[in-house]
Design an enzyme around this catalytic site. Sequence first.
Site, PDB file in Angstrom:
ATOM      1  N   HIS A 140     -15.399 -32.557  50.863  1.00 49.41           N
ATOM      2  CA  HIS A 140     -14.238 -32.411  49.972  1.00 49.41           C
ATOM      3  C   HIS A 140     -13.394 -33.690  50.035  1.00 49.41           C
ATOM      4  CE1 HIS A 140     -10.497 -30.984  48.250  1.00 49.41           C
ATOM      5  NE2 HIS A 140     -11.170 -29.969  47.754  1.00 49.41           N
ATOM      6  N   GLU A 187     -10.396 -34.163  50.229  1.00 48.85           N
ATOM      7  CA  GLU A 187      -9.319 -34.138  51.229  1.00 48.85           C
ATOM      8  C   GLU A 187      -9.837 -34.450  52.629  1.00 48.85           C
ATOM      9  OE1 GLU A 187      -7.758 -30.280  50.195  1.00 48.85           O
ATOM     10  OE2 GLU A 187      -7.058 -31.072  48.287  1.00 48.85           O
ATOM     11  N   LYS A 216      -8.245 -23.873  51.608  1.00 50.08           N
ATOM     12  CA  LYS A 216      -7.694 -25.038  52.319  1.00 50.08           C
ATOM     13  C   LYS A 216      -6.931 -24.588  53.577  1.00 50.08           C
ATOM     14  CE  LYS A 216      -7.845 -27.503  47.978  1.00 50.08           C
ATOM     15  NZ  LYS A 216      -7.319 -28.541  47.092  1.00 50.08           N
ATOM     16  N   SER A 249      -7.512 -28.213  39.493  1.00 50.84           N
ATOM     17  CA  SER A 249      -6.515 -27.533  38.653  1.00 50.84           C
ATOM     18  C   SER A 249      -7.130 -26.519  37.686  1.00 50.84           C
ATOM     19  CB  SER A 249      -5.660 -28.556  37.888  1.00 50.84           C
ATOM     20  OG  SER A 249      -4.907 -29.341  38.802  1.00 50.84           O
ATOM     21  N   GLU A 282     -15.301 -32.805  41.563  1.00 48.77           N
ATOM     22  CA  GLU A 282     -13.853 -32.631  41.675  1.00 48.77           C
ATOM     23  C   GLU A 282     -13.170 -33.994  41.527  1.00 48.77           C
ATOM     24  OE1 GLU A 282     -12.857 -28.703  43.909  1.00 48.77           O
ATOM     25  OE2 GLU A 282     -12.744 -30.380  45.268  1.00 48.77           O
ATOM     26  N   ASN A 319     -11.413 -22.176  47.420  1.00 47.49           N
ATOM     27  CA  ASN A 319     -11.186 -22.977  48.626  1.00 47.49           C
ATOM     28  C   ASN A 319      -9.729 -22.784  49.034  1.00 47.49           C
ATOM     29  OD1 ASN A 319     -10.849 -24.912  50.575  1.00 47.49           O
ATOM     30  ND2 ASN A 319     -11.223 -26.667  49.215  1.00 47.49           N
ATOM     31  N   GLY A 348      -4.934 -30.281  42.634  1.00 51.02           N
ATOM     32  CA  GLY A 348      -3.584 -29.903  43.033  1.00 51.02           C
ATOM     33  C   GLY A 348      -2.487 -30.534  42.187  1.00 51.02           C
TER      34      GLY A 348
HETATM   35  P1  13P Z   1      -6.764 -27.045  42.904  1.00 48.30           P
HETATM   36  O1  13P Z   1      -7.494 -25.956  42.165  1.00 48.30           O
HETATM   37  O2  13P Z   1      -5.561 -26.542  43.654  1.00 48.30           O
HETATM   38  O3  13P Z   1      -6.495 -28.227  42.045  1.00 48.30           O
HETATM   39  O4  13P Z   1      -7.769 -27.549  44.060  1.00 48.30           O
HETATM   40  C1  13P Z   1      -9.065 -27.871  43.720  1.00 48.30           C
HETATM   41  C2  13P Z   1      -9.847 -28.088  44.957  1.00 48.30           C
HETATM   42  O5  13P Z   1      -9.646 -29.049  45.675  1.00 48.30           O
HETATM   43  C3  13P Z   1     -10.863 -27.092  45.296  1.00 48.30           C
HETATM   44  O6  13P Z   1     -11.678 -27.525  46.343  1.00 48.30           O
END
Ligand code: 13P
Length: 268
Positions: free
Chosen positions: A95, A97, A11, A228, A182, A9, A188
């Site tokens: 997601h 976010e 983002k 992560s 997740e 992803n 992150g």
């Molecule tokens: P990270 O791997 O940067 O922690 O992000 C995970 C994520 O949100 C994947 O959709």
Amino acid sequence: MRRPMMAGNWKMVCDNTAAVELAGGIVADAGQTAGCDIVIAPPFTALSAVNEVTADSPVALAAQNMYWEDSGAFTGEIAADMLLSCGCEYVILGHSERRGRFGVIPDGFTEELRSVFGDNDATVNIKAKAAVAAGLKPIVCCGELLAEREQGMTDAIVSDQVRAFLAGCSDAEFNAITIAYEPVWAIGTGEVCDGDEANRVCGIIRGVVAEVAGQEVAEAMRILYGGSVKPDNVEGLMAQPEIDGGLVGGASLKADSFCTLIQVAARN
Ligand code: 13P
């Protein structure tokens, strides 16, 4: 046996030049990897350009979101058919976010902005059905906040999310869906969820799928872990029986680290 999947992803990272370069590196290094579905989710603006690079490779394209209507006066939204016309096979939905519980609040603004993107289980449910009707495969996300984990609410929160976004799904919809667990506190942050614990929660999720869709659907449903995931922790996660792959942010933005993740997932 469930086929592993490693999904990147990206983002809100990569202009078209950077996206084409990254996709080219992934196709060159991992394009022939057997035994693992490889998915990348660039920003909407780069989908067509990246599709030129991935079209004749085993690397599949995903979008990071979509709207459920076919077309119309929905400024700033993207429909499933538009994603298909850019070469997408998958779409990430719900997601954290994008959910109302999480967002970046600019200095001087209040908590009201937390619902800035506003996805929730009900909208994700409608989006997932619209995606499958159009021929896309949804990767639907769930996961608890840190405060919820600390209060011992993880299992209830995640189970409620899964029950809600799978509500009323048909067999065709169940078969097209992949779930990504997740935990929000692991995204992150560099703080990965321990493999045994991630496996336990993915097992809870599979139990909920069995409850709403039956044992056979649950056995076939892919459940990914995200948060992560890195080359130095991926082995312990992919070795877990309930974890069928990864949904990866930061470590998917470099071709070599993403390709390492793909290779490990393909072995498990
Ligand atoms: P990270 O791997 O940067 O922690 O992000 C995970 C994520 O949100 C994947 O959709």
